[in-house]
Design an enzyme around this catalytic site. Structure first.
Site, PDB file in Angstrom:
ATOM      1  N   ASP A 154       0.875  -1.146   0.000  1.00 49.17           N
ATOM      2  CA  ASP A 154       0.000   0.000   0.000  1.00 49.17           C
ATOM      3  C   ASP A 154       0.932   1.222   0.000  1.00 49.17           C
ATOM      4  OD1 ASP A 154      -2.373   1.456   0.329  1.00 49.17           O
ATOM      5  OD2 ASP A 154      -1.941   1.660   2.457  1.00 49.17           O
TER       6      ASP A 154
ATOM      7  N   ASP B  72      -1.092  -0.448   6.121  1.00 47.14           N
ATOM      8  CA  ASP B  72      -1.033   0.229   7.415  1.00 47.14           C
ATOM      9  C   ASP B  72      -1.981  -0.412   8.423  1.00 47.14           C
ATOM     10  OD1 ASP B  72      -3.502   1.098   6.725  1.00 47.14           O
ATOM     11  OD2 ASP B  72      -3.007   3.222   6.623  1.00 47.14           O
TER      12      ASP B  72
ATOM     13  N   ASP C  86      -6.778  -1.058   4.793  1.00 44.48           N
ATOM     14  CA  ASP C  86      -6.637  -2.172   3.873  1.00 44.48           C
ATOM     15  C   ASP C  86      -6.893  -3.516   4.535  1.00 44.48           C
ATOM     16  OD1 ASP C  86      -4.476  -1.266   5.201  1.00 44.48           O
ATOM     17  OD2 ASP C  86      -3.210  -1.021   3.441  1.00 44.48           O
TER      18      ASP C  86
END
Lengths: 46, 772
Positions: B443, B647, B651
């Protein structure tokens, strides 16, 4: 060789005596921390 | 019964420390006994850590019943609570002393009995008189009795436990071997003269106890990370009975704090943390500015700056100035407790291979005893005098200690290593899977970047050098609450704190500070008027235009300028900075043969800029969370083993989808993190380190299993053929276990490669500024 009749039992007693000695040192905590004292000499506060 | 769906919350969960676990049969016995109680949802006993994790329905049974069931199985159990209990540590110390004493008795007796046995080995037939021979045998007998009665007591207790439960554990063949040897030797001593093997009995007991003692030391080291964390929590705290933020500094406060037990702290209490003291609980700083050492919690070896409004973690050490902290979480809610729980959960999860081994352990041990009997019977036909000793050698040599330790010892050492470097393994399968991963998906925000405002560039425009510029900005912005102002204040904090310590005169004197909302701050510094803020606001002080070269260089970012009446002093660019070391990590993953992809919800421009900065060429931008999940699923269909790094908050669905998920510890509240691993330090270098350790772990487990299996394959035929005497068998058995433990402990070594020494996490430029 007759002396062996004395020495062998004596050595058994000696072993038992050393055992008692170690038991005492263990009980007084001498083996609790084997690394600490070596490090403590580097400590300024001591 | 070893696992249940992770998404269903259990009614109650506890970790118990259990004394007396020696082999997989023990863990199986405990699982069986506790599992038989009503309402037990899951139970896992760990050979590696001597801990039992149990989840149960609080309505159906109680913790007392569970501890009782374990006690009835013949073990002592007590609950492990985050915060550590003195009683437990005293208990451990007592157990270690006893083990050492048993070892000493066996070792000393072994040496002396060896002396008495020596003449018999050397003497030529008829050289030694029958009297002397009898005397030496009796002396050996006298010194072997304590070994059998005292040193071997844990072995007998273990065997008795197994027999009472109508099962075969590892201690049963061992006890059978030493008992048969001793009784046969005593028979030769007192009734029908013949060969004696007292030396074999005492040596075997000594080696076996020695191996177990060293193994317990290794285990203590592996779980040392957990214990260190628990011990970092201070027992007392300085609490203010009432707190009002009127006092000007924590040190000069007129309200005297009282010393109370850290357990008695409640959310909302205010505590004073002295310099050099540990922070007693999770909280928010309400007064003071300091540097904290969070190495135990995150593995981050550099101190972390904190000021008013920042969160601090219980167990961190306050380094430079007194702080007043408002407590936000205590006891089981605290971060340290969450870390300990997650680490224990991982250490207790058994790898698939081990579960297989568990199921067959009983059969294996029965096979050993049948084999020993068969070898004995065969030799009875060939040479009756040796039949008994061959059977004993087979019994001892096949003890599957090494095989049962192969996987758990390696895993425990690897988890301990990673924990020391700030990587939490929260699921037992994570290491196995991570070793197989060939595609990393990242990410962007909060993962490859820090996810918060920070100073990413500084330009000097006046006579002040960069360091002084930063000091001045930090002083001006110290009281402001705007995120930009806080980013500057945080970046300057390490400099200012260092100044304070050295009583350095560089610190600018400040007066008449006035904030213009939305524009900036004006103040009088050493008599001169100085402004910090937007270029328009600061430029108004002297009327010169903002330099064009600075505007181009800092263009894309949020700009903060600094000026006095004479002209521009300097400017800072603020933005979402790339994590230091991210580029090196991407390169390291590529070198390890993995593909790297970045998925971002951001627009393509921003995503490509970050991707280029860290060296990722495969970028998929402007993706909704569902789209990310689909993308990962597509990669999986094409046969890739995916590790998703995020994180941990936004997600969560993608993380759940990947084969193995890794979250940044700074992202989500830790207790809610569902990922398989957590990078506590949020240092990219730790990720490549984790991959390297995972791969090494698999290699070590394979080595261990091959070694242990090869040892048994070679030793069993030798023992059955009568080549190995009982003492050789004992030596071989102990050595094979020691080699497995020693090989596993290699995983304890090794640190991540940090190409560039990371500076204070909030101020990537602090090091440069200090040098300036």
């Amino acid at each position: 060789m007759e002396i062996l009749y004395l020495l062998v039992p004596l050595s058994v007693l000696l072993v038992l005596a050393v055992g008692v000695l170690f038991w005492w040192s263990l009980g007084s905590g001498q083996f609790d921390d084997l690394d600490g004292p070596a490090q403590r000499i580097l400590d300024d506060d001591d | 019964m070893t696992s249940s769906p992770p998404d269903r919350e259990p009614a109650a969960e506890a970790v118990l420390a259990v004394e007396g676990i020696h082999c997989t049969a023990c863990t199986q016995l405990i699982e069986l006994r506790v599992g038989a109680l009503p309402g037990i949802a899951a139970i896992e006993a760990s050979l590696a850590t001597h801990r039992v994790r149990v989840r149960w329905d609080a309505a159906a049974t109680t913790l007392r019943d569970i501890v009782g069931a374990i006690a009835r199985a013949g073990y002592r159990a007590w609950p492990v609570t985050a915060g550590g209990s003195g009683a437990q540590r005293a208990e451990q110390r007592r157990a270690r002393r006893t083990a050492l004493w048993r070892l000493f008795v066996a070792g000393f007796s072994m040496m002396q009995v060896m002396m008495y046995a020596f003449p018999a080995y050397l003497a030529i037939e008829g050289e030694m008189s029958a009297d002397i021979d009898a005397l030496l045998k009796i002396a050996s007998f006298v010194l072997t009795v304590p070994v059998l009665v005292y040193s071997a007591a844990p072995l007998y207790a273990g065997a008795w436990r197994d027999l009472r439960a109508r099962r075969v554990g590892m201690d049963v063949p061992v006890v059978l071997g030493i008992t048969v040897t001793f009784v046969a030797s005593a028979w030769s001593t007192f009734i029908v003269p013949g060969p004696v093997y007292y030396d074999s009995v005492s040596m075997f007991v000594f080696l076996l106890l020695g191996a177990r003692y060293l193994e317990s030391l290794a285990r203590a080291r592996a779980s040392g990370a957990i214990d260190a964390l628990l011990e970092a929590q201070p027992a007392t705290a300085l609490r203010f009975d009432t707190w009002s933020p009127t006092a000007t500094s924590a040190a000069s406060s007129t309200q005297a704090p009282r010393e109370v037990a850290a357990d008695s702290l409640r959310t909302g209490d205010h505590v004073l943390v002295q310099i050099g003291a540990s922070i007693p609980a999770d909280g928010v700083v309400v007064q003071g500015m300091s540097l904290n050492d969070e190495a135990l919690l995150t593995g981050e070896s550099h101190p972390v700056a904190c000021g008013v409004g920042d969160t601090v973690t219980g167990g961190a050490i306050n380094l430079t100035a007194p702080l007043v902290v408002r407590v936000t979480a205590v006891g089981p809610d605290s971060r340290a407790s969450a870390i300990v729980r997650m680490m224990e959960r991982a250490a207790n999860r058994k790898p698939a291979l081990l579960q297989l081994a568990d199921r067959h352990a009983g059969t294996f041990l029965w096979a050993i005893m049948a084999l020993a009997l068969a070898a004995g019977l065969a030799w009875w036909q060939i040479e009756p005098a040796r039949a008994l000793w061959v059977a004993v050698a087979v019994l001892i040599v096949t003890c599957p200690c090494a095989l049962s330790l192969a996987a758990p010892a390696a895993q425990a050492a690897a988890i301990g290593n990673l924990a020391r470097h700030g990587v939490l393994v929260t699921q037992g399968h994570a290491l196995e899977t991570l070793a197989r991963v060939n595609h990393f998906v990242f990410d962007k925000t909060g993962t490859l970047t820090t996810g918060r405002m920070q100073v990413i560039d500084t330009i000097v425009l006046g006579e002040l050098e960069a360091g002084d510029l930063m000091r001045l900005a930090g002083r001006l912005e110290a009281q402001a609450v705007h995120p930009v102002a806080q980013a500057l204040a945080m970046a300057a904090a390490p400099l200012l704190v260092a100044d304070k310590q050295q009583a350095d005169a560089n610190t600018p004197l400040l007066a008449d500070s006035i904030e213009t909302p939305g524009a900036g701050i004006e103040a009088r510094v050493n008599g001169r008027r100085v402004r910090i803020g937007s270029p328009a606001f600061t430029g108004a002080l002297h009327g010169q235009p903002f330099p064009a070269h600075a505007a181009t260089r800092l263009g894309a970012h949020t700009l903060v300028a600094l000026a006095d009446e004479a002209g521009w002093l300097g400017a800072f660019a603020l933005g979402d900075g790339i994590r230091p070391g991210a580029r090196a990590m991407v390169a390291a993953l590529r070198d390890a043969g993995c593909r790297v992809t970045m998925l971002s919800g951001d627009h393509l421009d921003a995503a490509s800029r970050v991707a280029a900065a860290v060296g990722i060429d495969d970028v998929q931008a402007a993706m909704m969370p569902e789209k990310k999940t689909e993308s990962v699923a597509a990669l999986q269909r094409s046969g890739s083993v995916i590790a998703m790094v995020g994180d941990g908050v936004n997600d969560a669905p993608v993380l759940a989808r990947a084969h193995v998920s890794i979250a940044m510890g700074s992202g989500a509240p830790l207790a809610q993190t569902r990922s398989d691993m957590v990078l506590m330090s949020a240092r990219p270098a730790d990720l490549s380190h984790a991959v390297a350790v995972a791969r090494r772990t698999q290699a070590v487990v394979r080595q261990n299993i091959v070694w242990a299996a090869a040892y048994n394959l070679v030793a069993i035929p030798l023992a059955a053929a009568g080549v190995l005497t009982p003492w050789m068998a004992g030596l071989g058995m102990a050595m094979s276990s020691l080699i497995v433990v020693g090989n596993s402990m290699r995983l304890w070594q090794g640190a991540p490669h940090t190409a560039v020494a990371p500076t204070f996490s909030t101020a990537p430029h602090a090091q440069d500024l200090k040098a300036a």
